[in-house]
Design a protein around this motif. Structure first.
Motif, PDB file in Angstrom:
ATOM      1  N   LEU A  24       0.495  -1.289  -0.086  1.00 53.91           N
ATOM      2  CA  LEU A  24       0.389   0.132  -0.166  1.00 53.91           C
ATOM      3  C   LEU A  24       0.960   1.387   0.002  1.00 53.91           C
ATOM      4  N   GLY A  25       1.987   1.265   0.762  1.00 47.23           N
ATOM      5  CA  GLY A  25       2.671   2.784   0.900  1.00 47.23           C
ATOM      6  C   GLY A  25       3.375   2.434  -0.620  1.00 47.23           C
ATOM      7  N   GLN A  26       4.430   1.530  -1.544  1.00 46.89           N
ATOM      8  CA  GLN A  26       4.350   1.410  -2.548  1.00 46.89           C
ATOM      9  C   GLN A  26       3.441   2.318  -3.861  1.00 46.89           C
ATOM     10  N   ALA A  27       1.996   0.820  -3.578  1.00 40.83           N
ATOM     11  CA  ALA A  27       0.880   2.013  -4.448  1.00 40.83           C
ATOM     12  C   ALA A  27       0.854   3.072  -4.285  1.00 40.83           C
ATOM     13  N   LEU A  28       1.210   4.196  -2.946  1.00 38.88           N
ATOM     14  CA  LEU A  28       0.852   5.565  -2.571  1.00 38.88           C
ATOM     15  C   LEU A  28       2.288   6.065  -3.459  1.00 38.88           C
ATOM     16  N   ARG A  29       2.648   5.756  -3.675  1.00 36.76           N
ATOM     17  CA  ARG A  29       4.241   6.893  -3.771  1.00 36.76           C
ATOM     18  C   ARG A  29       3.971   6.708  -5.603  1.00 36.76           C
ATOM     19  N   ILE A  30       3.212   5.374  -5.854  1.00 36.90           N
ATOM     20  CA  ILE A  30       3.372   5.252  -7.968  1.00 36.90           C
ATOM     21  C   ILE A  30       1.805   6.039  -8.176  1.00 36.90           C
ATOM     22  N   ILE A  31       0.879   5.847  -7.465  1.00 33.39           N
ATOM     23  CA  ILE A  31       0.096   6.834  -8.161  1.00 33.39           C
ATOM     24  C   ILE A  31       0.284   8.410  -7.384  1.00 33.39           C
ATOM     25  N   THR A  32       1.278   9.079  -6.759  1.00 38.51           N
ATOM     26  CA  THR A  32       1.733  10.240  -6.441  1.00 38.51           C
ATOM     27  C   THR A  32       2.831  10.551  -7.259  1.00 38.51           C
ATOM     28  N   ILE A  33       3.341   9.534  -7.867  1.00 33.21           N
ATOM     29  CA  ILE A  33       4.388  10.388  -9.331  1.00 33.21           C
ATOM     30  C   ILE A  33       3.549   9.800 -10.301  1.00 33.21           C
ATOM     31  N   GLY A  34       2.789   9.530 -10.143  1.00 36.17           N
ATOM     32  CA  GLY A  34       2.354   8.990 -12.101  1.00 36.17           C
ATOM     33  C   GLY A  34       0.905  10.188 -12.335  1.00 36.17           C
ATOM     34  N   TYR A  35       0.640  11.374 -11.281  1.00 31.28           N
ATOM     35  CA  TYR A  35      -0.051  12.137 -11.869  1.00 31.28           C
ATOM     36  C   TYR A  35      -0.188  13.224 -11.285  1.00 31.28           C
ATOM     37  N   GLU A  36       1.571  13.331 -10.816  1.00 26.48           N
ATOM     38  CA  GLU A  36       2.273  14.860 -10.390  1.00 26.48           C
ATOM     39  C   GLU A  36       3.537  14.439  -9.636  1.00 26.48           C
ATOM     40  N   TYR A  37       4.330  15.243 -10.289  1.00 24.02           N
ATOM     41  CA  TYR A  37       5.860  14.543  -9.497  1.00 24.02           C
ATOM     42  C   TYR A  37       5.884  16.073  -8.637  1.00 24.02           C
ATOM     43  N   ILE A  38       6.735  15.598  -8.640  1.00 28.87           N
ATOM     44  CA  ILE A  38       7.823  16.023  -7.261  1.00 28.87           C
ATOM     45  C   ILE A  38       9.046  16.309  -7.196  1.00 28.87           C
ATOM     46  N   GLU A  39       9.717  17.495  -7.352  1.00 28.25           N
ATOM     47  CA  GLU A  39      11.650  17.388  -6.859  1.00 28.25           C
ATOM     48  C   GLU A  39      11.431  16.883  -5.383  1.00 28.25           C
ATOM     49  N   ARG A  40      12.425  15.667  -6.082  1.00 29.36           N
ATOM     50  CA  ARG A  40      12.460  14.791  -4.252  1.00 29.36           C
ATOM     51  C   ARG A  40      13.999  15.028  -4.639  1.00 29.36           C
ATOM     52  N   GLY A  41      15.140  15.188  -5.101  1.00 28.03           N
ATOM     53  CA  GLY A  41      16.258  15.128  -4.962  1.00 28.03           C
ATOM     54  C   GLY A  41      16.591  16.784  -4.419  1.00 28.03           C
ATOM     55  N   GLY A  42      16.392  17.188  -4.387  1.00 27.73           N
ATOM     56  CA  GLY A  42      16.747  19.082  -4.049  1.00 27.73           C
ATOM     57  C   GLY A  42      17.710  19.729  -4.692  1.00 27.73           C
ATOM     58  N   ARG A  43      18.363  20.794  -4.189  1.00 24.64           N
ATOM     59  CA  ARG A  43      19.841  21.173  -5.113  1.00 24.64           C
ATOM     60  C   ARG A  43      20.663  21.082  -4.172  1.00 24.64           C
ATOM     61  N   ASP A  44      22.310  20.847  -4.547  1.00 25.88           N
ATOM     62  CA  ASP A  44      23.044  20.807  -3.537  1.00 25.88           C
ATOM     63  C   ASP A  44      22.830  19.845  -2.493  1.00 25.88           C
ATOM     64  N   ARG A  45      22.008  18.841  -2.683  1.00 29.67           N
ATOM     65  CA  ARG A  45      22.007  17.650  -1.777  1.00 29.67           C
ATOM     66  C   ARG A  45      20.695  18.464  -0.359  1.00 29.67           C
ATOM     67  N   LYS A  46      20.385  19.721  -1.042  1.00 31.32           N
ATOM     68  CA  LYS A  46      19.670  20.568   0.542  1.00 31.32           C
ATOM     69  C   LYS A  46      17.972  20.774   0.013  1.00 31.32           C
ATOM     70  N   VAL A  47      17.883  20.681   0.712  1.00 27.30           N
ATOM     71  CA  VAL A  47      15.734  21.064   0.427  1.00 27.30           C
ATOM     72  C   VAL A  47      15.627  22.043  -1.011  1.00 27.30           C
ATOM     73  N   TYR A  48      15.157  22.395  -2.004  1.00 25.31           N
ATOM     74  CA  TYR A  48      14.498  23.055  -2.618  1.00 25.31           C
ATOM     75  C   TYR A  48      13.668  22.532  -3.603  1.00 25.31           C
ATOM     76  N   ALA A  49      12.743  23.634  -3.974  1.00 23.78           N
ATOM     77  CA  ALA A  49      11.305  23.571  -4.671  1.00 23.78           C
ATOM     78  C   ALA A  49      11.355  24.652  -5.355  1.00 23.78           C
ATOM     79  N   SER A  50      11.256  24.496  -6.714  1.00 21.70           N
ATOM     80  CA  SER A  50      11.194  25.771  -7.740  1.00 21.70           C
ATOM     81  C   SER A  50       9.396  25.973  -7.825  1.00 21.70           C
ATOM     82  N   THR A  51       8.613  25.070  -7.921  1.00 21.83           N
ATOM     83  CA  THR A  51       6.913  25.589  -7.653  1.00 21.83           C
ATOM     84  C   THR A  51       6.515  24.327  -6.698  1.00 21.83           C
ATOM     85  N   LEU A  52       5.583  25.001  -6.060  1.00 23.19           N
ATOM     86  CA  LEU A  52       3.945  24.983  -5.094  1.00 23.19           C
ATOM     87  C   LEU A  52       3.546  23.763  -5.501  1.00 23.19           C
ATOM     88  N   VAL A  53       3.998  22.212  -5.946  1.00 20.17           N
ATOM     89  CA  VAL A  53       2.739  21.154  -5.571  1.00 20.17           C
ATOM     90  C   VAL A  53       1.773  20.913  -5.539  1.00 20.17           C
TER      91      VAL A  53
END
Length: 239
Positions: free
Chosen positions: A53-82
């Motif tokens: 169920l946890g993996q299914a939640l991840r799959i559904i999340t990524i399938g519909y709306e992708y979010i920047e997960r890697g950050g920038r320079d290994r720090k928290v970062y986001a260019s848009t508010l998803v």
């Protein structure tokens, strides 16, 4: 909460989980609930269901709306508010999915080390990471983020209005394949290994499948992983 621990966990988040799990496997002693095989099987089934169920939640999340997960320079970062897809119902669905993976594996192993070490560390790590991300997002997006927080829970999804949230959106299977194949294959491998390891520690080598059966299963898993990875690396399948 101070954002510093969250930034630290965010920087090393890909290493913290595996290291803690490995330590718990080495020092932990699996048991069967009340010494009963049937209760152990029920706990295994529950753990697998929670993890899937946890993996299914991840799959559904990524399938519909992708979010920047890697950050920038290994720090928290986001260019848009998803705020679309699953993010319209839960602010941290990917982290929630990861916590469910940890809980599911812990239930399959059923050792005190997993309950007392792995789950608290994983829980604290994600609470700290989310706190750091919230500081960043509030500073960058201001009123828009505060309004989003008022509408959407931090952890517990509220699925009311789901059809409206995905209206006009198309589930992106290619993005799921490219972005999530590694987690999916590792989860299958981890659940299988910890199940065999726990049974071996409790009942000895007699419960393990034969060598040829294990080799065949591992070969199938490895070939599947290699094929999907090749599709990604060659660019045949793109997100």
């Amino acid at each position: 909460m101070n954002a510093c621990p969250g930034q630290l966990f965010f920087r090393y988040r890909n290493a913290v989980g595996p290291v803690v799990f490995l330590v718990a496997l080495l020092i932990g002693t699996p048991t069967y609930p009340l010494g009963r095989d049937d209760l152990n099987l029920a706990l295994d089934a529950l753990g697998v269901c929670v993890a899937l169920l946890g993996q299914a939640l991840r799959i559904i999340t990524i399938g519909y709306e992708y979010i920047e997960r890697g950050g920038r320079d290994r720090k928290v970062y986001a260019s848009t508010l998803v705020q679309g897809g699953v993010f319209a119902h839960c602010r941290n669905p990917l982290y929630l999915g990861n916590i469910m993976l940890a809980v599911g594996i812990a239930l399959v192993v059923h050792s005190a080390a997993f309950y007392l070490i792995v789950l608290p560390v994983v829980g604290y790590a994600y609470v700290a990471i989310v706190a750091a991300e919230e500081v960043f997002l509030q500073g960058k997006f201001g009123d828009a983020y505060r309004d989003y927080c008022r509408r959407v829970h931090r952890w517990i999804p509220r699925w009311r209005g789901w059809s409206r949230s995905v209206a006009g959106m198309r589930f992106n299977w290619r993005r799921v394949l490219v972005k999530e194949y590694n987690t999916t294959f590792v989860l299958v491998f981890a659940l299988t290994v910890v199940k065999f390891w726990a049974d071996y520690r409790v009942r000895g080598p007699a419960v393990l499948p034969s060598g040829p059966a294990l080799l065949f299963a591992f070969t199938c898993w490895l070939c599947g992983y290699a094929c999907v990875r090749a599709l990604k690396k060659t660019g045949y399948v793109k997100a």
